[in-house]
Design a protein around this motif. Sequence first.
Motif, PDB file in Angstrom:
ATOM      1  N   ALA A 201       0.812  -1.096  -0.015  1.00  0.00           N
ATOM      2  CA  ALA A 201      -0.014   0.097  -0.149  1.00  0.00           C
ATOM      3  C   ALA A 201       0.772   1.330  -0.174  1.00  0.00           C
ATOM      4  N   GLY A 202       2.205   1.156  -0.037  1.00  0.00           N
ATOM      5  CA  GLY A 202       3.053   2.159   0.054  1.00  0.00           C
ATOM      6  C   GLY A 202       3.501   2.957   1.256  1.00  0.00           C
ATOM      7  N   ARG A 203       3.111   2.179   2.425  1.00  0.00           N
ATOM      8  CA  ARG A 203       3.500   2.868   3.726  1.00  0.00           C
ATOM      9  C   ARG A 203       4.990   2.363   3.737  1.00  0.00           C
ATOM     10  N   ALA A 204       5.694   3.469   4.169  1.00  0.00           N
ATOM     11  CA  ALA A 204       7.082   3.443   3.913  1.00  0.00           C
ATOM     12  C   ALA A 204       7.916   3.521   5.391  1.00  0.00           C
ATOM     13  N   MET A 205       7.181   3.370   6.542  1.00  0.00           N
ATOM     14  CA  MET A 205       7.660   3.685   7.976  1.00  0.00           C
ATOM     15  C   MET A 205       8.657   2.588   8.200  1.00  0.00           C
ATOM     16  N   PRO A 206       9.830   2.895   8.942  1.00  0.00           N
ATOM     17  CA  PRO A 206      10.586   1.724   9.229  1.00  0.00           C
ATOM     18  C   PRO A 206       9.882   0.518  10.092  1.00  0.00           C
ATOM     19  N   VAL A 207      10.109  -0.543  10.033  1.00  0.00           N
ATOM     20  CA  VAL A 207       9.622  -1.454  10.686  1.00  0.00           C
ATOM     21  C   VAL A 207      10.751  -2.227  11.384  1.00  0.00           C
ATOM     22  N   LEU A 208      10.761  -2.487  12.860  1.00  0.00           N
ATOM     23  CA  LEU A 208      11.751  -3.642  13.333  1.00  0.00           C
ATOM     24  C   LEU A 208      10.998  -4.445  13.551  1.00  0.00           C
ATOM     25  N   VAL A 209      11.327  -5.866  13.176  1.00  0.00           N
ATOM     26  CA  VAL A 209      10.740  -6.992  13.538  1.00  0.00           C
ATOM     27  C   VAL A 209      11.012  -7.694  14.976  1.00  0.00           C
TER      28      VAL A 209
ATOM     29  N   GLY B 100       9.653  -6.468   3.512  1.00  0.00           N
ATOM     30  CA  GLY B 100       9.805  -5.258   3.916  1.00  0.00           C
ATOM     31  C   GLY B 100      10.184  -4.753   5.283  1.00  0.00           C
ATOM     32  N   ALA B 101      10.679  -5.714   5.961  1.00  0.00           N
ATOM     33  CA  ALA B 101      11.416  -5.413   7.366  1.00  0.00           C
ATOM     34  C   ALA B 101      12.645  -4.596   7.049  1.00  0.00           C
ATOM     35  N   ASP B 102      12.835  -3.375   8.120  1.00  0.00           N
ATOM     36  CA  ASP B 102      14.030  -2.837   8.065  1.00  0.00           C
ATOM     37  C   ASP B 102      15.029  -3.371   8.879  1.00  0.00           C
ATOM     38  N   ASP B 103      14.779  -3.862   9.878  1.00  0.00           N
ATOM     39  CA  ASP B 103      15.546  -4.579  10.958  1.00  0.00           C
ATOM     40  C   ASP B 103      15.087  -5.703  11.355  1.00  0.00           C
ATOM     41  N   TYR B 104      15.695  -6.627  12.370  1.00  0.00           N
ATOM     42  CA  TYR B 104      15.089  -8.070  12.777  1.00  0.00           C
ATOM     43  C   TYR B 104      15.669  -8.189  14.063  1.00  0.00           C
ATOM     44  N   LEU B 105      15.002  -8.525  15.163  1.00  0.00           N
ATOM     45  CA  LEU B 105      15.749  -8.728  16.284  1.00  0.00           C
ATOM     46  C   LEU B 105      15.042 -10.015  16.881  1.00  0.00           C
ATOM     47  N   THR B 106      15.526 -10.942  17.410  1.00  0.00           N
ATOM     48  CA  THR B 106      15.048 -12.415  17.898  1.00  0.00           C
ATOM     49  C   THR B 106      15.018 -12.170  19.425  1.00  0.00           C
ATOM     50  N   LYS B 107      13.929 -12.808  20.044  1.00  0.00           N
ATOM     51  CA  LYS B 107      13.795 -12.891  21.494  1.00  0.00           C
ATOM     52  C   LYS B 107      14.711 -14.240  22.086  1.00  0.00           C
ATOM     53  N   PRO B 108      15.259 -13.948  23.138  1.00  0.00           N
ATOM     54  CA  PRO B 108      15.149 -12.932  23.861  1.00  0.00           C
ATOM     55  C   PRO B 108      15.757 -11.702  23.584  1.00  0.00           C
ATOM     56  N   PHE B 109      15.466 -10.249  24.049  1.00  0.00           N
ATOM     57  CA  PHE B 109      16.555  -9.338  23.548  1.00  0.00           C
ATOM     58  C   PHE B 109      16.613  -8.250  24.913  1.00  0.00           C
TER      59      PHE B 109
END
Length: 219
Positions: free
Chosen positions: A69-77, A94-103
């Motif tokens: 849909a063109g939504r460009a906000m940064p996404v941290l998974v 489309g993720a900008d960053d990826y962090l696995t649990k636990p964190f």
Amino acid sequence: MRLLLAEDDATLAAQILAALREAGFAVDHAMDGEEAAFLGAENPYAAVVLDLGLPKRDGLAVLAGWRAAGRAMPVLVLTARDAWGDKVAGFRAGADDYLTKPFRMEEVVLRLRALIRRAAGHAAPVLACGPLAHDPQAGSFTLDGLPLKLTAYEGRILSYLLHQAGRTVSRTELSEQIYDGDADRDFNAMEVLVSRLRRKVAPCRIETLRGQGWMLAAP
């Protein structure tokens, strides 16, 4: 800055919300994928923290829908899915960053601040406008090298204006970034906050453009 947190684990969500609000963010919270998809499509979030294992609609589907849909906000998974294939799928959606649990909560805050700074077009870790400087990672503001004492809302306003320095920010845009989604948006109170900030950051200028909004400019 206003964020969206999409996380269905109530205990973990409460911890993340507390950490983000302590760091000075305004935060909306979605408990399932359908709510997250709607909120992310309707609101101008500075960034999103997205769990993949959401009920009703999977996080990957939510993310792919936003990007389509063109939504460009940064996404941290944020997810417990730590396999290489899951990470590839997240970035392809489309993720900008990826962090696995636990964190560590501190790492979530650091990554979000970096994503927001880069999305606003700033490569340097410290934002500056004349003698005014803001270190997003530390959450600190200085004027001529001396610390600025700001209230929580003053800090949110000044941070956003610094990220958008040289660009006119409307009252509506600014209100959408400093208040949580369920908060009453008091434009009169915001005018007072900007007026107080104008005195605190002089000789830097917060210019009022009649009928348009405000712009932060160097002296």
